[in-house]
Design a protein around this motif. Structure first.
Motif, PDB file in Angstrom:
ATOM      1  N   LYS A   1     -11.931 -17.471  79.605  1.00 57.27           N
ATOM      2  CA  LYS A   1     -12.072 -16.407  80.603  1.00 57.27           C
ATOM      3  C   LYS A   1     -12.877 -15.236  80.021  1.00 57.27           C
ATOM      4  CE  LYS A   1     -11.194 -15.156  84.742  1.00 57.27           C
ATOM      5  NZ  LYS A   1     -11.992 -15.765  85.790  1.00 57.27           N
ATOM      6  N   LEU A   2     -12.604 -14.887  78.774  1.00 57.71           N
ATOM      7  CA  LEU A   2     -13.359 -13.809  78.127  1.00 57.71           C
ATOM      8  C   LEU A   2     -14.841 -14.195  77.961  1.00 57.71           C
ATOM      9  CD1 LEU A   2     -10.806 -12.721  75.377  1.00 57.71           C
ATOM     10  CD2 LEU A   2     -11.492 -11.408  77.399  1.00 57.71           C
ATOM     11  N   LEU A   3     -15.095 -15.434  77.572  1.00 57.67           N
ATOM     12  CA  LEU A   3     -16.477 -15.896  77.428  1.00 57.67           C
ATOM     13  C   LEU A   3     -17.185 -15.934  78.783  1.00 57.67           C
ATOM     14  CD1 LEU A   3     -16.010 -18.746  74.799  1.00 57.67           C
ATOM     15  CD2 LEU A   3     -17.075 -16.507  74.444  1.00 57.67           C
ATOM     16  N   ALA A   4     -16.458 -16.347  79.822  1.00 58.19           N
ATOM     17  CA  ALA A   4     -17.043 -16.373  81.163  1.00 58.19           C
ATOM     18  C   ALA A   4     -17.392 -14.956  81.622  1.00 58.19           C
ATOM     19  CB  ALA A   4     -16.077 -17.032  82.148  1.00 58.19           C
ATOM     20  N   THR A   5     -16.531 -13.993  81.326  1.00 57.68           N
ATOM     21  CA  THR A   5     -16.804 -12.598  81.674  1.00 57.68           C
ATOM     22  C   THR A   5     -18.010 -12.082  80.905  1.00 57.68           C
ATOM     23  OG1 THR A   5     -14.465 -12.234  82.126  1.00 57.68           O
ATOM     24  CG2 THR A   5     -15.809 -10.282  81.742  1.00 57.68           C
ATOM     25  N   LYS A   6     -18.101 -12.448  79.635  1.00 64.40           N
ATOM     26  CA  LYS A   6     -19.256 -12.042  78.820  1.00 64.40           C
ATOM     27  C   LYS A   6     -20.549 -12.633  79.396  1.00 64.40           C
ATOM     28  CE  LYS A   6     -20.829 -11.911  74.034  1.00 64.40           C
ATOM     29  NZ  LYS A   6     -20.490 -12.221  72.633  1.00 64.40           N
ATOM     30  N   LEU A   7     -20.504 -13.908  79.807  1.00 63.08           N
ATOM     31  CA  LEU A   7     -21.680 -14.546  80.420  1.00 63.08           C
ATOM     32  C   LEU A   7     -22.054 -13.861  81.721  1.00 63.08           C
ATOM     33  CD1 LEU A   7     -21.465 -18.428  80.154  1.00 63.08           C
ATOM     34  CD2 LEU A   7     -23.305 -16.947  79.421  1.00 63.08           C
ATOM     35  N   TYR A   8     -21.054 -13.581  82.555  1.00 67.73           N
ATOM     36  CA  TYR A   8     -21.318 -12.923  83.841  1.00 67.73           C
ATOM     37  C   TYR A   8     -21.974 -11.564  83.620  1.00 67.73           C
ATOM     38  CZ  TYR A   8     -20.549 -10.618  88.304  1.00 67.73           C
ATOM     39  OH  TYR A   8     -20.730  -9.926  89.483  1.00 67.73           O
ATOM     40  N   ASN A   9     -21.447 -10.807  82.671  1.00 73.08           N
ATOM     41  CA  ASN A   9     -22.020  -9.488  82.390  1.00 73.08           C
ATOM     42  C   ASN A   9     -23.437  -9.598  81.844  1.00 73.08           C
ATOM     43  OD1 ASN A   9     -19.701  -8.201  83.274  1.00 73.08           O
ATOM     44  ND2 ASN A   9     -18.810  -8.093  81.230  1.00 73.08           N
TER      45      ASN A   9
ATOM     46  N   ILE B   1     -31.630  -9.340  81.719  1.00 67.72           N
ATOM     47  CA  ILE B   1     -30.666 -10.327  81.229  1.00 67.72           C
ATOM     48  C   ILE B   1     -30.536 -10.225  79.707  1.00 67.72           C
ATOM     49  CG2 ILE B   1     -30.240 -12.797  81.015  1.00 67.72           C
ATOM     50  CD1 ILE B   1     -31.733 -13.098  83.691  1.00 67.72           C
ATOM     51  N   ASP B   2     -29.301 -10.309  79.229  1.00 67.18           N
ATOM     52  CA  ASP B   2     -29.010 -10.267  77.799  1.00 67.18           C
ATOM     53  C   ASP B   2     -28.950 -11.699  77.255  1.00 67.18           C
ATOM     54  OD1 ASP B   2     -28.183  -9.743  75.243  1.00 67.18           O
ATOM     55  OD2 ASP B   2     -26.301  -8.756  75.821  1.00 67.18           O
TER      56      ASP B   2
ATOM     57  N   SER C   1     -24.557  -9.714  91.999  1.00 63.75           N
ATOM     58  CA  SER C   1     -24.884  -8.368  92.486  1.00 63.75           C
ATOM     59  C   SER C   1     -26.172  -7.824  91.880  1.00 63.75           C
ATOM     60  CB  SER C   1     -23.731  -7.410  92.209  1.00 63.75           C
ATOM     61  OG  SER C   1     -23.476  -7.353  90.830  1.00 63.75           O
ATOM     62  N   SER C   2     -26.889  -8.641  91.091  1.00 66.99           N
ATOM     63  CA  SER C   2     -28.124  -8.157  90.487  1.00 66.99           C
ATOM     64  C   SER C   2     -29.315  -8.257  91.429  1.00 66.99           C
ATOM     65  CB  SER C   2     -28.434  -8.930  89.206  1.00 66.99           C
ATOM     66  OG  SER C   2     -28.736 -10.273  89.514  1.00 66.99           O
ATOM     67  N   ASN C   3     -29.178  -9.033  92.495  1.00 64.99           N
ATOM     68  CA  ASN C   3     -30.259  -9.195  93.456  1.00 64.99           C
ATOM     69  C   ASN C   3     -29.902  -8.422  94.719  1.00 64.99           C
ATOM     70  OD1 ASN C   3     -32.228 -10.003  95.257  1.00 64.99           O
ATOM     71  ND2 ASN C   3     -32.122 -12.151  94.699  1.00 64.99           N
ATOM     72  N   PHE C   4     -30.683  -7.419  95.041  1.00 67.02           N
ATOM     73  CA  PHE C   4     -30.395  -6.563  96.201  1.00 67.02           C
ATOM     74  C   PHE C   4     -30.330  -7.362  97.495  1.00 67.02           C
ATOM     75  CE2 PHE C   4     -31.966  -3.930  99.728  1.00 67.02           C
ATOM     76  CZ  PHE C   4     -30.973  -2.979  99.743  1.00 67.02           C
ATOM     77  N   TRP C   5     -31.207  -8.343  97.654  1.00 60.88           N
ATOM     78  CA  TRP C   5     -31.302  -9.085  98.921  1.00 60.88           C
ATOM     79  C   TRP C   5     -30.181 -10.098  99.079  1.00 60.88           C
ATOM     80  CZ3 TRP C   5     -34.143  -6.349 101.828  1.00 60.88           C
ATOM     81  CH2 TRP C   5     -35.221  -5.647 101.307  1.00 60.88           C
TER      82      TRP C   5
END
Length: 156
Positions: A70-78, A85-86, A116-120
């Protein structure tokens, strides 16, 4: 009703027409977004089922805890849910994957969050594969190479 509408000034008639057209366009856009969300959700469920059946065939245990996934998934999402992109964070997460079960558990933990990174397409849910498409082909190839080097069959 027709006589009442004709009694309105020209600007009111134009405003009414614009409001009706705008409302129609908005409705069509929302219907299409709903269809896209359902399609992506279905693809995400199918992906998880496909990967799960492949993993069960190998029957390898996970090397991390559910909390770690779950922590790794959150890190990937962020890392992937930004305008910039990081890539290093993405590489670090996949470097911790040791077998196919780990990748499956990461995909499950990632789920279908909103992009949420894409406005459209701000309200479109995507699975991990959908977010990985934000990376360019060289970056995806680097992730896939790292997985292949460890004997992991899954590719993005």
């Amino acid at each position: 009703m027709k006589t009442k509408f004709e009694a309105f000034p020209a600007w009111a008639k134009a405003l009414t027409a614009v409001a009706l057209v705008t409302g129609g366009i908005f409705a069509v856009v929302q219907i299409n977004k709903g269809r896209e969300r359902r399609r992506l959700r279905k693809e995400g469920r199918e992906l998880i089922q496909d990967v799960e059946s492949d993993i069960q065939a190998t029957n390898k245990p996970a090397s991390l805890t559910k909390t770690n996934y779950k922590l790794l998934a959150t890190k990937l999402y962020n890392a992937l849910n930004l305008w910039n992109i990081d890539e290093m964070a993405v590489y670090q997460v996949f470097a911790q994957m040791n077998n196919d079960r780990d990748v499956f558990e990461l995909i499950k933990a990632f789920g279908m969050p909103l992009d949420s990174s894409n406005f459209w397409d701000a309200d479109i849910e995507k699975n991990l594969s959908g977010f990985m498409q934000k990376l360019d082909s060289d970056e995806v190839a680097a992730v896939n190479f790292g997985l292949a080097r460890k004997g992991i069959k899954y590719r993005f």
